[in-house]
Design a protein around this motif. Structure first.
Motif, PDB file in Angstrom:
ATOM      1  N   VAL A 131     -14.955  55.115  32.503  1.00 38.51           N
ATOM      2  CA  VAL A 131     -15.633  55.312  31.220  1.00 38.51           C
ATOM      3  C   VAL A 131     -14.778  56.222  30.338  1.00 38.51           C
ATOM      4  O   VAL A 131     -14.402  57.321  30.764  1.00 38.51           O
ATOM      5  N   GLN A 132     -14.444  55.739  29.165  1.00 38.38           N
ATOM      6  CA  GLN A 132     -13.663  56.575  28.253  1.00 38.38           C
ATOM      7  C   GLN A 132     -14.572  57.610  27.597  1.00 38.38           C
ATOM      8  O   GLN A 132     -15.635  57.271  27.078  1.00 38.38           O
ATOM      9  N   PRO A 133     -14.151  58.854  27.626  1.00 36.52           N
ATOM     10  CA  PRO A 133     -15.037  59.913  27.113  1.00 36.52           C
ATOM     11  C   PRO A 133     -15.188  59.864  25.590  1.00 36.52           C
ATOM     12  O   PRO A 133     -14.393  59.227  24.898  1.00 36.52           O
ATOM     13  N   ILE A 134     -16.193  60.551  25.131  1.00 35.54           N
ATOM     14  CA  ILE A 134     -16.456  60.652  23.695  1.00 35.54           C
ATOM     15  C   ILE A 134     -15.225  61.241  23.014  1.00 35.54           C
ATOM     16  O   ILE A 134     -14.646  62.217  23.493  1.00 35.54           O
ATOM     17  N   LYS A 135     -14.835  60.620  21.941  1.00 36.39           N
ATOM     18  CA  LYS A 135     -13.563  60.997  21.304  1.00 36.39           C
ATOM     19  C   LYS A 135     -13.725  62.218  20.399  1.00 36.39           C
ATOM     20  O   LYS A 135     -14.766  62.410  19.773  1.00 36.39           O
ATOM     21  N   ASP A 136     -12.657  62.997  20.350  1.00 36.72           N
ATOM     22  CA  ASP A 136     -12.607  64.151  19.451  1.00 36.72           C
ATOM     23  C   ASP A 136     -12.067  63.686  18.097  1.00 36.72           C
ATOM     24  O   ASP A 136     -10.865  63.601  17.897  1.00 36.72           O
ATOM     25  N   TRP A 137     -12.973  63.368  17.209  1.00 33.22           N
ATOM     26  CA  TRP A 137     -12.551  62.837  15.904  1.00 33.22           C
ATOM     27  C   TRP A 137     -12.084  63.936  14.954  1.00 33.22           C
ATOM     28  O   TRP A 137     -11.717  63.655  13.816  1.00 33.22           O
TER      29      TRP A 137
ATOM     30  N   LYS B  39     -15.357  47.737  15.674  1.00 30.62           N
ATOM     31  CA  LYS B  39     -16.319  48.824  15.887  1.00 30.62           C
ATOM     32  C   LYS B  39     -15.660  50.008  16.584  1.00 30.62           C
ATOM     33  O   LYS B  39     -16.351  50.877  17.109  1.00 30.62           O
ATOM     34  N   ARG B  40     -14.348  49.983  16.618  1.00 30.62           N
ATOM     35  CA  ARG B  40     -13.532  50.992  17.291  1.00 30.62           C
ATOM     36  C   ARG B  40     -14.169  51.494  18.604  1.00 30.62           C
ATOM     37  O   ARG B  40     -14.249  52.696  18.869  1.00 30.62           O
ATOM     38  N   LEU B  41     -14.613  50.538  19.419  1.00 33.52           N
ATOM     39  CA  LEU B  41     -15.262  50.892  20.680  1.00 33.52           C
ATOM     40  C   LEU B  41     -14.229  51.376  21.685  1.00 33.52           C
ATOM     41  O   LEU B  41     -13.213  50.732  21.887  1.00 33.52           O
ATOM     42  N   LEU B  42     -14.524  52.499  22.316  1.00 34.10           N
ATOM     43  CA  LEU B  42     -13.629  52.988  23.365  1.00 34.10           C
ATOM     44  C   LEU B  42     -14.014  52.381  24.707  1.00 34.10           C
ATOM     45  O   LEU B  42     -13.246  52.422  25.657  1.00 34.10           O
ATOM     46  N   ASN B  43     -15.231  51.854  24.787  1.00 35.03           N
ATOM     47  CA  ASN B  43     -15.691  51.168  25.990  1.00 35.03           C
ATOM     48  C   ASN B  43     -16.227  49.805  25.580  1.00 35.03           C
ATOM     49  O   ASN B  43     -17.419  49.576  25.545  1.00 35.03           O
TER      50      ASN B  43
END
Ligand code: SF4
Lengths: 220, 311
Positions: free
Chosen positions: A198-204, A154-158
């Motif tokens: 907390v890893q921030p929202i990624k810049d896709w 789920k490519r979760l960053l957190n």
């Protein structure tokens, strides 16, 4: 490296069977390491195709050859003549090589013999495993050197999600949970407290999502 | 009573110091809304709010948002479940505004099961945000009145924001830190995975209390009654992140088939009764999957009925 797997033989056959002549080209770099697309495999595939042509009573001239790397101009010199003289090309390179060949020879049909599957490593002989998705904005520095973008389903960053069980991912007992690996590694590094950052929202936009990416060296 | 910030009934119940009761309804695999309305009517007097699942187990169904609207029109307080599997940040923010425009005031932010389990295993998945980042997003929209882009939202969505917690997922040692992370992201209520292993749950709650997290977030304990020993075994073996102790399987097995469903209900009631005493448990989330008609009985037998009257 880039990992690929040969397409099912029947699919390859359907792509090429209507030609009177074609040349099978191996690519002797990444996909040779995984024994799917090197010059040796090109030779084997060519003989299988010749046998199939005979079985079907078709007269097709099938040549085979190799190119060290099908993604750079300089490696094409030796093969130039053979490609120019071919009605079509069956390439065992990854999708990059196939496209490079097609763009170099606009009038020659180029078919893929491989499915390009992933960017991976060789953790043990004969085993290839996905490790990177080229997202364009590497997070390995904060995930203990384990990539959740490519290795978490789920490519979760957190992560981990609630499905992580005994170190395995919820999708299959044969798939490691990337977040279990991240946590084990942070612990080994004495940095388990970092888990709570907390890893921030990624810049896709730096990923495939932002459109095809290029990169130019100014000095060249 | 702590000050409420949204129009959510769930928020009011929790902040007035009552143990809350929520339940869930799964929307139908059809465009007929009567099914979800009937389910809502069955349980409405016994619960404070009703979660509506979002394509649970990745099986395509009538959408959560529309089902929430149907319940809202019946005067109920729906909890919009949102998974980040199927929508990117544009669609998620848009649906949150849409929900708020109908007076839907609760959202539960989830990752969602992988699509491999559902009816479209060939589907692309999105995972633009993860569940924690969705919590942050909704809080940002509500509290700052802005989209993630920074653009202003003239009328911000009034949402009481929840997240899930699974104390039984691995590795156990990060399950309390993980809750702390969700709280730091802005989760105001938590609904847990179904609890069968009470000792483990209580151990997790101990860790939660040690860090004072129970004072920062309302934790609703997840309860799912088992209908049969078959279901108990299935949950134990096939559902990732589910912890069903052998003793429970033995207990269900020891009861004749006809009475197993009743035994399952009794176990659920006993679980609630024990956890009512567990400090930091702010309520219960009763998920009677395709067995909604049993919710009133569970709630009554657990001594959680009648529900408080809230204006
Ligand atoms: S189990 Fe682990 S790897 Fe699989 S989706 Fe969840 S966090 Fe990702």
């Amino acid at each position: 490296m880039i990992v690929g797997q040969q397409k099912p033989f029947e699919e390859i056959w359907q792509l090429v069977k209507d030609h009177k002549q074609f040349t099978v080209f191996g690519c002797n770099t990444c996909v040779a390491v995984c024994h799917q697309g090197g010059n040796k495999e090109a030779g084997i595939l060519a003989s299988q195709l010749r046998m199939r042509a005979v079985q079907d009573g078709l007269e097709i001239k099938i040549d085979d050859s190799g190119i060290e790397r099908q993604c750079e101009h300089e490696f094409f010199e030796k093969a130039e003549e053979l490609i120019q003289g071919s009605e079509a090309v069956l390439s065992l390179a990854c999708g990059i090589g196939v496209q490079f060949m097609a763009s170099k020879y606009p009038k020659t049909p180029v078919y893929p013999a491989l499915n390009t599957t992933f960017l991976g490593d060789v953790p043990e002989t004969g085993l290839f495993s996905e490790k990177c998705q080229a997202c364009g904005d590497c997070v390995l520095g904060v995930t203990g050197g384990v990539c959740p973008v490519s290795r978490c389903a789920k490519r979760l960053l957190n992560g981990p999600c609630g499905g992580s069980t005994h170190g395995k991912c919820e999708i299959s007992k044969d798939t490691e949970c990337a977040w279990q690996l991240v946590i084990d590694r942070l612990e080994a590094l004495g940095r388990l407290d970092d888990y709570e950052k907390v890893q921030p929202i990624k810049d896709w936009s730096k990923d495939r999502a932002g459109g095809p990416r290029t990169f130019k060296l100014e000095d060249f | 009573m702590a000050e409420t910030v949204t129009g959510s009934r769930l928020e009011k119940v929790l902040k007035s110091g009552h143990q809350a009761v929520t339940s869930e309804c799964g929307p139908p695999r059809s465009s007929d809304a009567s099914h979800i309305i009937t389910k809502g009517q069955l349980i409405k007097d016994h619960v404070d709010s009703i979660n509506v699942t979002d394509n649970q187990t990745s099986v395509t169904r009538l959408c959560s948002l529309a089902a929430c609207v149907h319940l809202k029109l019946q005067g109920l307080d729906p909890v919009l479940q949102m998974v980040v599997r199927d929508r990117n940040r544009i669609a998620l923010q848009s649906d949150i505004l849409g929900a708020a425009s109908f007076g839907i005031n609760n959202v539960l932010c989830l990752s969602g099961d992988h699509q491999r389990f559902g009816d479209h295993p060939q589907a692309q998945n999105v995972f633009d945000l993860d569940s924690m980042q969705l919590v942050q997003t909704v809080r940002y929209m509500r509290d700052e009145g802005k989209f993630l882009s920074g653009d202003e939202i003239k009328q911000p969505p009034s949402m009481f924001v929840g997240a899930a917690a699974n104390p039984f997922g691995d590795p156990f040692k990060i399950r309390v830190p993980r809750l702390a992370k969700k709280v730091a992201c802005g989760a105001e209520f938590i609904q847990t995975q179904c609890i069968y292993n009470l000792d483990k749950f209580e151990k997790w709650m101990e860790g939660v209390r040690e860090r004072g997290l129970h004072e920062k977030v309302y934790i609703l304990a997840g309860i799912t009654p088992m209908r049969s020993v078959g279901m108990a075994r299935y949950l134990q073996k096939n559902v990732p992140g589910m912890d069903v102790p052998d003793e429970l399987i033995e207990r269900m097995k020891g009861v004749e088939k006809k009475k197993q469903a009743d035994e399952g209900i009794t176990i659920a009631v006993e679980t609630i009764q024990r956890l009512k005493e567990c400090k930091g448990v702010a309520g219960f989330h009763v998920m009677a999957i395709e067995w909604e008609e049993k919710v009133p009985e569970i709630v009554e037998r657990s001594g959680l009925y009648p529900r408080p009257k809230i204006d």
